[in-house]
Design a protein around this motif. Structure first.
Motif, PDB file in Angstrom:
ATOM      1  N   TYR A  88       0.847  -1.197   0.000  1.00 45.14           N
ATOM      2  CA  TYR A  88       0.000   0.000   0.000  1.00 45.14           C
ATOM      3  C   TYR A  88       0.879   1.242   0.000  1.00 45.14           C
ATOM      4  CZ  TYR A  88      -3.565   3.331   1.378  1.00 45.14           C
ATOM      5  OH  TYR A  88      -4.405   4.415   1.420  1.00 45.14           O
ATOM      6  N   ALA A  89       1.976   1.205   0.778  1.00 44.20           N
ATOM      7  CA  ALA A  89       2.880   2.353   0.843  1.00 44.20           C
ATOM      8  C   ALA A  89       3.493   2.641  -0.519  1.00 44.20           C
ATOM      9  CB  ALA A  89       3.978   2.103   1.876  1.00 44.20           C
ATOM     10  N   THR A  90       3.871   1.591  -1.254  1.00 42.48           N
ATOM     11  CA  THR A  90       4.466   1.772  -2.575  1.00 42.48           C
ATOM     12  C   THR A  90       3.482   2.432  -3.526  1.00 42.48           C
ATOM     13  OG1 THR A  90       5.809  -0.221  -2.248  1.00 42.48           O
ATOM     14  CG2 THR A  90       5.578   0.579  -4.503  1.00 42.48           C
ATOM     15  N   ARG A  91       2.250   1.961  -3.504  1.00 39.73           N
ATOM     16  CA  ARG A  91       1.242   2.474  -4.436  1.00 39.73           C
ATOM     17  C   ARG A  91       0.838   3.907  -4.122  1.00 39.73           C
ATOM     18  NH1 ARG A  91      -1.117  -2.616  -3.315  1.00 39.73           N
ATOM     19  NH2 ARG A  91      -2.812  -1.608  -2.161  1.00 39.73           N
ATOM     20  N   THR A  92       1.060   4.342  -2.875  1.00 40.40           N
ATOM     21  CA  THR A  92       0.628   5.690  -2.494  1.00 40.40           C
ATOM     22  C   THR A  92       1.790   6.660  -2.293  1.00 40.40           C
ATOM     23  OG1 THR A  92       0.596   5.014  -0.162  1.00 40.40           O
ATOM     24  CG2 THR A  92      -1.472   4.843  -1.385  1.00 40.40           C
ATOM     25  N   MET A  93       2.999   6.282  -2.710  1.00 40.60           N
ATOM     26  CA  MET A  93       4.161   7.150  -2.523  1.00 40.60           C
ATOM     27  C   MET A  93       3.970   8.513  -3.190  1.00 40.60           C
ATOM     28  SD  MET A  93       6.637   6.165  -0.571  1.00 40.60           S
ATOM     29  CE  MET A  93       8.192   6.859  -1.127  1.00 40.60           C
ATOM     30  N   ARG A  94       3.436   8.508  -4.402  1.00 41.09           N
ATOM     31  CA  ARG A  94       3.281   9.773  -5.130  1.00 41.09           C
ATOM     32  C   ARG A  94       2.264  10.679  -4.454  1.00 41.09           C
ATOM     33  NH1 ARG A  94       3.085   6.834 -11.042  1.00 41.09           N
ATOM     34  NH2 ARG A  94       5.273   6.224 -11.087  1.00 41.09           N
ATOM     35  N   TRP A  95       1.098  10.110  -4.106  1.00 39.97           N
ATOM     36  CA  TRP A  95       0.080  10.912  -3.425  1.00 39.97           C
ATOM     37  C   TRP A  95       0.572  11.333  -2.047  1.00 39.97           C
ATOM     38  CZ3 TRP A  95      -3.517  13.458  -5.640  1.00 39.97           C
ATOM     39  CH2 TRP A  95      -4.092  12.995  -6.830  1.00 39.97           C
ATOM     40  N   GLY A  96       1.299  10.448  -1.392  1.00 38.24           N
ATOM     41  CA  GLY A  96       1.846  10.791  -0.083  1.00 38.24           C
ATOM     42  C   GLY A  96       2.794  11.968  -0.176  1.00 38.24           C
ATOM     43  N   GLY A  97       3.628  11.981  -1.226  1.00 30.59           N
ATOM     44  CA  GLY A  97       4.560  13.087  -1.425  1.00 30.59           C
ATOM     45  C   GLY A  97       3.835  14.400  -1.642  1.00 30.59           C
ATOM     46  N   ILE A  98       2.739  14.378  -2.406  1.00 33.21           N
ATOM     47  CA  ILE A  98       1.946  15.589  -2.654  1.00 33.21           C
ATOM     48  C   ILE A  98       1.313  16.081  -1.355  1.00 33.21           C
ATOM     49  CG2 ILE A  98      -0.113  16.498  -3.801  1.00 33.21           C
ATOM     50  CD1 ILE A  98       0.545  14.579  -6.137  1.00 33.21           C
ATOM     51  N   ILE A  99       0.752  15.141  -0.582  1.00 32.12           N
ATOM     52  CA  ILE A  99       0.137  15.505   0.701  1.00 32.12           C
ATOM     53  C   ILE A  99       1.165  16.155   1.619  1.00 32.12           C
ATOM     54  CG2 ILE A  99      -0.827  14.554   2.848  1.00 32.12           C
ATOM     55  CD1 ILE A  99      -2.250  12.457   1.095  1.00 32.12           C
ATOM     56  N   LEU A 100       2.359  15.576   1.690  1.00 31.30           N
ATOM     57  CA  LEU A 100       3.406  16.108   2.562  1.00 31.30           C
ATOM     58  C   LEU A 100       3.903  17.468   2.079  1.00 31.30           C
ATOM     59  CD1 LEU A 100       5.407  12.829   3.256  1.00 31.30           C
ATOM     60  CD2 LEU A 100       4.013  14.127   4.877  1.00 31.30           C
ATOM     61  N   GLY A 101       3.986  17.644   0.759  1.00 28.08           N
ATOM     62  CA  GLY A 101       4.397  18.936   0.219  1.00 28.08           C
ATOM     63  C   GLY A 101       3.416  20.033   0.602  1.00 28.08           C
ATOM     64  N   LEU A 102       2.118  19.751   0.458  1.00 29.16           N
ATOM     65  CA  LEU A 102       1.097  20.717   0.836  1.00 29.16           C
ATOM     66  C   LEU A 102       1.111  20.969   2.339  1.00 29.16           C
ATOM     67  CD1 LEU A 102      -1.859  19.453  -1.397  1.00 29.16           C
ATOM     68  CD2 LEU A 102      -0.461  21.508  -1.753  1.00 29.16           C
ATOM     69  N   PHE A 103       1.351  19.904   3.112  1.00 32.52           N
ATOM     70  CA  PHE A 103       1.396  20.043   4.574  1.00 32.52           C
ATOM     71  C   PHE A 103       2.540  20.948   5.013  1.00 32.52           C
ATOM     72  CE2 PHE A 103       3.495  18.640   8.497  1.00 32.52           C
ATOM     73  CZ  PHE A 103       2.508  19.002   9.408  1.00 32.52           C
ATOM     74  N   ILE A 104       3.703  20.793   4.378  1.00 31.87           N
ATOM     75  CA  ILE A 104       4.855  21.625   4.737  1.00 31.87           C
ATOM     76  C   ILE A 104       4.526  23.101   4.569  1.00 31.87           C
ATOM     77  CG2 ILE A 104       7.199  22.290   4.044  1.00 31.87           C
ATOM     78  CD1 ILE A 104       7.680  19.298   3.396  1.00 31.87           C
ATOM     79  N   VAL A 105       3.864  23.442   3.453  1.00 30.25           N
ATOM     80  CA  VAL A 105       3.471  24.830   3.213  1.00 30.25           C
ATOM     81  C   VAL A 105       2.521  25.313   4.305  1.00 30.25           C
ATOM     82  CG1 VAL A 105       2.259  26.387   1.639  1.00 30.25           C
ATOM     83  CG2 VAL A 105       3.794  24.634   0.717  1.00 30.25           C
ATOM     84  N   TRP A 106       1.493  24.488   4.613  1.00 31.25           N
ATOM     85  CA  TRP A 106       0.522  24.860   5.655  1.00 31.25           C
ATOM     86  C   TRP A 106       1.206  24.988   7.015  1.00 31.25           C
ATOM     87  CZ3 TRP A 106      -0.966  22.043  10.039  1.00 31.25           C
ATOM     88  CH2 TRP A 106      -2.052  22.593  10.754  1.00 31.25           C
ATOM     89  N   HIS A 107       2.087  24.064   7.335  1.00 33.44           N
ATOM     90  CA  HIS A 107       2.769  24.035   8.636  1.00 33.44           C
ATOM     91  C   HIS A 107       3.610  25.295   8.845  1.00 33.44           C
ATOM     92  CE1 HIS A 107       3.903  21.989  12.247  1.00 33.44           C
ATOM     93  NE2 HIS A 107       5.180  21.871  11.917  1.00 33.44           N
ATOM     94  N   ILE A 108       4.306  25.721   7.790  1.00 29.83           N
ATOM     95  CA  ILE A 108       5.119  26.934   7.868  1.00 29.83           C
ATOM     96  C   ILE A 108       4.231  28.160   8.039  1.00 29.83           C
ATOM     97  CG2 ILE A 108       6.636  28.472   6.543  1.00 29.83           C
ATOM     98  CD1 ILE A 108       7.875  25.926   5.313  1.00 29.83           C
ATOM     99  N   LEU A 109       3.166  28.230   7.257  1.00 31.95           N
ATOM    100  CA  LEU A 109       2.241  29.372   7.347  1.00 31.95           C
ATOM    101  C   LEU A 109       1.519  29.420   8.684  1.00 31.95           C
ATOM    102  CD1 LEU A 109       0.655  29.338   3.770  1.00 31.95           C
ATOM    103  CD2 LEU A 109       2.388  30.920   4.662  1.00 31.95           C
TER     104      LEU A 109
END
Length: 223
Positions: free
Chosen positions: A107-128
């Motif tokens: 499951y982790a392999t199949r969701t790596m790309r979506w997970g990366g997008i989620i984390l990228g958006l989270f980093i922006v929100w977390h900083i703001l």
């Protein structure tokens, strides 16, 4: 030479592996720092202040913190760029897609790309939210990180965003650590089981460690 290495799939995977390990090291330290919130506002606020005076008097106020931030930004950008380009290269290599999905894909392999997008958006929100205070829910207080954290995790959306992101982080680490080991030549038949155990352990500890903070606020243990 550098361009040749970057243009190769192995070069991009190596960049992903090294940048991923840099971010993993930061996450371990960041998690340990976050857990200081359970020792009260004095301890947590003092830790946040210490981060800004790290390296003094050799370094000026906040210089060490900015060096860490720059290294992290470079690591995140390099990691995301390499991942995107590898993904595009993979799609071009099989434009019609596979007829059957790989049965052994986790499951982790199949969701790596979506997970990366989620984390990228989270980093922006977390900083703001907790660095600039731009989207902070209840009046950002510079120099009072303890209260700012309480404010964020006293909202349902703050908890939801953070929990979803940390679950995605756990899956990302679980697959990413093992993949990085393979790319950097640490993997072998005799070591694969141990590496997967370490990857699972890191994912579990980091996810639980980061989630402990919002859970602590929600349950009143941190207030």
């Amino acid at each position: 030479m550098t361009r040749t290495v970057w243009d190769s799939s192995l070069g991009k995977k190596t960049v992903m592996a090294v940048s991923g390990l840099i971010m993993l090291l930061y996450l371990v330290v960041h998690m340990l720092g976050n857990l200081k919130i359970f020792f009260g506002p004095g301890e947590f606020n003092h830790y946040a202040h210490w981060l800004r005076t790290l390296g003094e008097p050799f370094l000026h106020y906040e210089w060490a913190l900015w060096i860490i931030r720059v290294v992290l930004v470079v690591a995140v950008v390099a990691h995301a760029t390499a991942a995107y380009q590898l993904s595009r290269r993979d799609i071009r290599a099989r434009p019609s897609g596979y007829v059957h999905k790989k049965k052994r894909a986790t499951y982790a392999t199949r969701t790596m790309r979506w997970g990366g997008i989620i984390l990228g958006l989270f980093i922006v929100w977390h900083i703001l939210d907790l660095t600039t205070g731009t989207v902070h829910p209840d009046g950002f207080q510079a120099g009072h990180p303890y209260q700012n954290v309480i404010d964020t995790f006293s909202t349902w959306y703050g908890d939801t965003v953070y929990i979803v992101a940390m679950l995605a982080l756990g899956l990302h680490i679980r697959h990413g650590f093992w993949s990085a080991a393979q790319t950097l030549g640490a993997g072998s038949r005799s070591r694969d089981r141990a590496l997967k155990t370490v990857a699972n352990g890191l994912a579990l500890v980091l996810t639980a460690g980061f989630l402990a903070v919002p859970v602590g606020v929600m349950t009143g243990l941190v207030s």
